[in-house]
Design a protein around this motif. Structure first.
Motif, PDB file in Angstrom:
ATOM      1  N   LEU A 199      19.630  18.395 -56.644  1.00 32.08           N
ATOM      2  CA  LEU A 199      20.600  19.481 -56.563  1.00 32.08           C
ATOM      3  C   LEU A 199      19.871  20.754 -56.127  1.00 32.08           C
ATOM      4  O   LEU A 199      18.634  20.787 -56.141  1.00 32.08           O
ATOM      5  CB  LEU A 199      21.257  19.650 -57.929  1.00 32.08           C
ATOM      6  CG  LEU A 199      21.990  18.371 -58.391  1.00 32.08           C
ATOM      7  CD1 LEU A 199      22.432  18.486 -59.835  1.00 32.08           C
ATOM      8  CD2 LEU A 199      23.177  18.082 -57.480  1.00 32.08           C
ATOM      9  N   PRO A 200      20.614  21.807 -55.734  1.00 33.39           N
ATOM     10  CA  PRO A 200      19.941  22.988 -55.187  1.00 33.39           C
ATOM     11  C   PRO A 200      18.767  23.499 -56.029  1.00 33.39           C
ATOM     12  O   PRO A 200      17.702  23.800 -55.493  1.00 33.39           O
ATOM     13  CB  PRO A 200      21.070  24.013 -55.104  1.00 33.39           C
ATOM     14  CG  PRO A 200      22.291  23.187 -54.884  1.00 33.39           C
ATOM     15  CD  PRO A 200      22.079  21.914 -55.671  1.00 33.39           C
ATOM     16  N   LYS A 201      18.929  23.571 -57.355  1.00 31.73           N
ATOM     17  CA  LYS A 201      17.839  24.111 -58.173  1.00 31.73           C
ATOM     18  C   LYS A 201      16.620  23.186 -58.185  1.00 31.73           C
ATOM     19  O   LYS A 201      15.475  23.638 -58.098  1.00 31.73           O
ATOM     20  CB  LYS A 201      18.323  24.365 -59.604  1.00 31.73           C
ATOM     21  CG  LYS A 201      19.364  25.470 -59.667  1.00 31.73           C
ATOM     22  CD  LYS A 201      19.275  26.246 -60.958  1.00 31.73           C
ATOM     23  CE  LYS A 201      20.029  27.545 -60.854  1.00 31.73           C
ATOM     24  NZ  LYS A 201      21.503  27.377 -60.884  1.00 31.73           N
ATOM     25  N   GLY A 202      16.880  21.879 -58.274  1.00 34.21           N
ATOM     26  CA  GLY A 202      15.772  20.923 -58.256  1.00 34.21           C
ATOM     27  C   GLY A 202      15.085  20.930 -56.902  1.00 34.21           C
ATOM     28  O   GLY A 202      13.849  20.880 -56.799  1.00 34.21           O
ATOM     29  N   ALA A 203      15.902  21.017 -55.850  1.00 32.73           N
ATOM     30  CA  ALA A 203      15.343  21.018 -54.494  1.00 32.73           C
ATOM     31  C   ALA A 203      14.492  22.264 -54.282  1.00 32.73           C
ATOM     32  O   ALA A 203      13.499  22.239 -53.553  1.00 32.73           O
ATOM     33  CB  ALA A 203      16.467  20.947 -53.466  1.00 32.73           C
ATOM     34  N   MET A 204      14.855  23.351 -54.958  1.00 33.96           N
ATOM     35  CA  MET A 204      14.064  24.580 -54.854  1.00 33.96           C
ATOM     36  C   MET A 204      12.674  24.347 -55.458  1.00 33.96           C
ATOM     37  O   MET A 204      11.652  24.644 -54.825  1.00 33.96           O
ATOM     38  CB  MET A 204      14.805  25.717 -55.583  1.00 33.96           C
ATOM     39  CG  MET A 204      14.046  27.011 -55.655  1.00 33.96           C
ATOM     40  SD  MET A 204      13.602  27.658 -54.038  1.00 33.96           S
ATOM     41  CE  MET A 204      15.153  28.442 -53.561  1.00 33.96           C
TER      42      MET A 204
END
Ligand code: TSB
Ligand code: ZN
Length: 644
Positions: free
Chosen positions: A266-271
């Motif tokens: 998800l966006p936060k993990g991908a960050m």
């Protein structure tokens, strides 16, 4: 008298009559609750075993690995006895020990409720208190089949029918009996501290075509104190579990629609992932690695040539066939692609080592039962590199990788790890290529490198890669279970298979050596480790959101937008909470999201053109200008990275 000589654990030799029981020789042991079994020439047996030839004895104490195994297996029996006495008609199947505990699979139409589990525990306590003697007997296979058939234990009958042995052993305690190899504790009173920890469905013989059984898990320890400590760690582990935190913090998901073992970032993990990737790639570039990009598919022939097809096929997905009969496979490893790049050019001894690196995505078939969140997956991206070097460079290159690993672990604050020298099993010709001289030579190099770096290590037979031995770096989780994070693998095999060459000083073509290495492992496994290591509290430099800007009321929104734009422009990861909620609520939410800083803006801050930061965990920082705050953030990151 027909006598035998028995060497006791203290080295004394005694002469006893053939057929004497171990606990008759040293009666003190039989009443010493700490000794639960013995070993005859290294083989664990019951304390009541009769000795029939010269031998040497050792004691198995309850807190040794063998002793814990005996204790846990005996607790599995205790549980099965309790279950069958409470729920007549329930059939027993198998009940092995596992790490820290045991399970037993029962045939029953419905699963066990929490109330029933409590009852089982209580009954177990009763049987343990009754201190029933545990006795072993042997009988002919056919008799045992007859016995269990009469008892209506169809599964036991099936198990015995599959045994090759002529004679099988049974264990009795009170009126309960089970087929078992043993050994067991002398009596149920030796079982003093246990807890049933869970229930699950499990297929008979692990095959989903078979009927469903009811599995009960439990744990057992030598003392109540040790049990308490284990349960505390278990609670702690649950709180840190990356699967739970990953969901709560919105880092990743596993979707049934997409498939098991195929994680979705998800966006936060991908960050966080992209920070990790940039971190390691920057270091590698500075160390002379060259990054490449190669496809995740290749002709199956490539993997036939590399030996993966012969030795790693169980972990590969079947080939896909196309119109022209071309067969492609999803790659389970990146090495053959990098080898292809090496072969593409001519190499002189002067160019070596060539270090080819890639964040290489690959696919492995892992049994569905083995999958676990991000730490064991089927689709993964490895921080991979293959070093092609001269034989005389092996030592320096291996040491270089080990030092790189140490540096990276320092940066992440990883301390609880150990080195494992993973060797082949010389008997296992299917999983390891057959070439003793090659293995011995490679192993020697790895030992030397470990020696030079000056770290201690444990050896593990059978854990090598099929192409060569490796040094694995094992990380412990909160429960003390370990999993491989980094790996350095020495390979003389693939260079041979692919006829790799370099031109030496003397103009001759010679074979280079390959070192396969992963430092931060697969992004998936690294992320799983880091989530648990930090319990979700990522340090500032890794946090997906570093600063949350919150206002006391809507009145300060304009200024808050300006502040957050300034921080964002300076490269910080910022979120502005524009909702019209109470300040306390917004701050609490930022804390729950484990964001390092909540920046509070009220009228005073607007007036003074400052911000009032609050560190995750509660500490308030005196109001300061945005540029001072940025200095503070920079300093903190430098500190975290060991640069300040
Ligand atoms: C290092 N060819 C080498 C490479 O050049 C290789 O693939 N080695 S490996 O098989 O040991 O895998 C490298 C690392 O990937 C392992 O040390 C482990 O940390 C990680 N890994 C392996 N299997 C999985 C998996 N199923 N899920 C997540 N990570 C995995
Ligand atoms: Zn490799």
């Amino acid at each position: 008298m027909d006598s035998i000589h028995v060497t006791l654990p203290d080295g004394k030799v005694v002469e006893v009559q053939r057929g004497t029981r171990i606990d008759e020789i040293t009666p003190a042991i039989a009443t010493n609750g700490n000794i639960v079994a013995a070993k005859i020439d290294g083989r664990p047996v019951d304390l009541s075993r009769r000795l029939d030839s010269d031998c040497s004895l050792a004691w198995v104490s309850i807190d040794s690995p063998d002793g814990l195994d005996v204790l846990r297996h005996s607790t599995a029996h205790l549980m099965a006895q309790a279950v069958q006495s409470l729920f007549p008609g329930t059939q027993v199947t198998i009940g092995p020990t596992i790490e820290d505990g045991f399970y037993y699979d029962f045939k029953r139409d419905r699963s066990f409720t929490p109330e029933e589990i409590e009852k089982i525990e209580a009954r177990m306590e009763e049987i343990a208190k009754a201190n029933l003697k545990v006795t072993r007997e042997e009988m002919l296979r056919s008799q045992a089949i007859e016995l269990f058939r009469r008892m209506g234990e169809d599964y036991k009958v099936a198990i015995i029918e599959d045994l090759p042995d002529e004679v099988v052993s049974l264990y009795r305690q009170g009126d309960w009996v089970d087929l078992c190899r043993g050994p067991h504790v002398p009596s149920t009173g030796a079982i003093k501290a246990f807890k049933l920890t869970g229930v699950a469905g499990a297929y008979w013989r692990g095959n989903e075509k078979n009927e469903m059984l009811q599995r009960i898990y439990g744990t057992a320890w030598p003392t109540r104190q040790a049990l308490k400590e284990h349960l505390r760690l278990l609670e702690e582990a649950k709180k840190r579990d990356h699967r739970k935190l990953g969901q709560e913090l919105g880092l990743f998901m596993i979707s049934d629609v997409v498939g098991p073992g195929l994680p979705i970032w998800l966006p936060k993990g991908a960050m966080v992932r992209s920070i990790l990737e940039r971190y390691i790639v920057d270091i590698e570039r500075s160390m002379g690695y060259q990054h490449v990009n190669t496809p995740q598919l290749a002709r199956v022939d490539l993997y036939k040539r590399s030996g993966h097809w012969d030795h790693f096929k169980e972990n590969m997905y079947p080939p896909m066939e196309f119109e022209n009969k071309e067969e492609l496979v999803l790659r389970p490893m990146n090495c053959p692609h990098h080898i292809t790049i090496y072969k593409h050019g001519l190499h002189s001894y002067r160019d070596l080592p060539v270090r080819l690196a890639e964040l290489g995505t690959m696919y492995r078939y892992e049994r569905s039962g083995a999958l676990s969140g991000l730490s064991r997956v089927r689709a993964m991206t490895l921080n991979d590199a293959h070093i092609f070097c001269l034989p005389e460079q092996i030592q320096a290159e291996t040491v270089g990788v080990l030092r790189l690993i140490q540096r990276v672990y320092r940066d992440f604050g990883l301390k609880d790890y150990w080195y494992r020298l993973s060797l082949r099993n010389p008997m296992d010709k299917a999983n390891f290529v057959d070439n003793d001289a090659m293995w011995d030579g490679a192993e020697g190099y790895l030992r030397q490198a470990l020696d030079e770096v000056g770290v201690s290590f444990k050896e593990a037979v059978g854990e090598a890669a099929y192409y060569g031995p490796k040094i694995d770096v094992q990380l412990n989780d909160v429960l003390g279970h370990s999993e491989t994070l980094s790996t350095v693998q020495l390979d003389f095999y693939l260079p041979e298979r692919f006829e790799l060459e370099y031109v030496d000083r003397d103009g001759q073509y010679k074979r280079p050596v390959m070192i396969h290495r992963g430092v931060i492992s697969t992004m998936e496994r690294m992320m799983a480790f880091l989530i648990e290591h930090y319990a979700g509290n990522f340090p500032l430099w890794l946090a997906p959101v570093q600063v949350k800007v919150v206002t006391v009321t809507d009145q300060q929104l304009d200024y808050a937008r300006k502040v957050s734009a300034e921080l964002t422009a300076a490269g910080w990861r910022v979120e502005l909470d524009e909702r019209n909620e109470k300040l306390g609520y917004k701050i609490r939410e930022a804390q729950l999201a484990k964001i390092p800083y909540a920046v509070v803006i009220g009228d005073k801050e607007v007036e003074a053109q400052t911000v009032a930061p609050r560190r995750r965990g509660g500490e308030n920082v005196a109001p300061l200008s945005v540029s001072d705050f940025i200095q503070r953030l920079k300093f903190e990151v430098a500190q975290e990275r060991g640069e300040a």
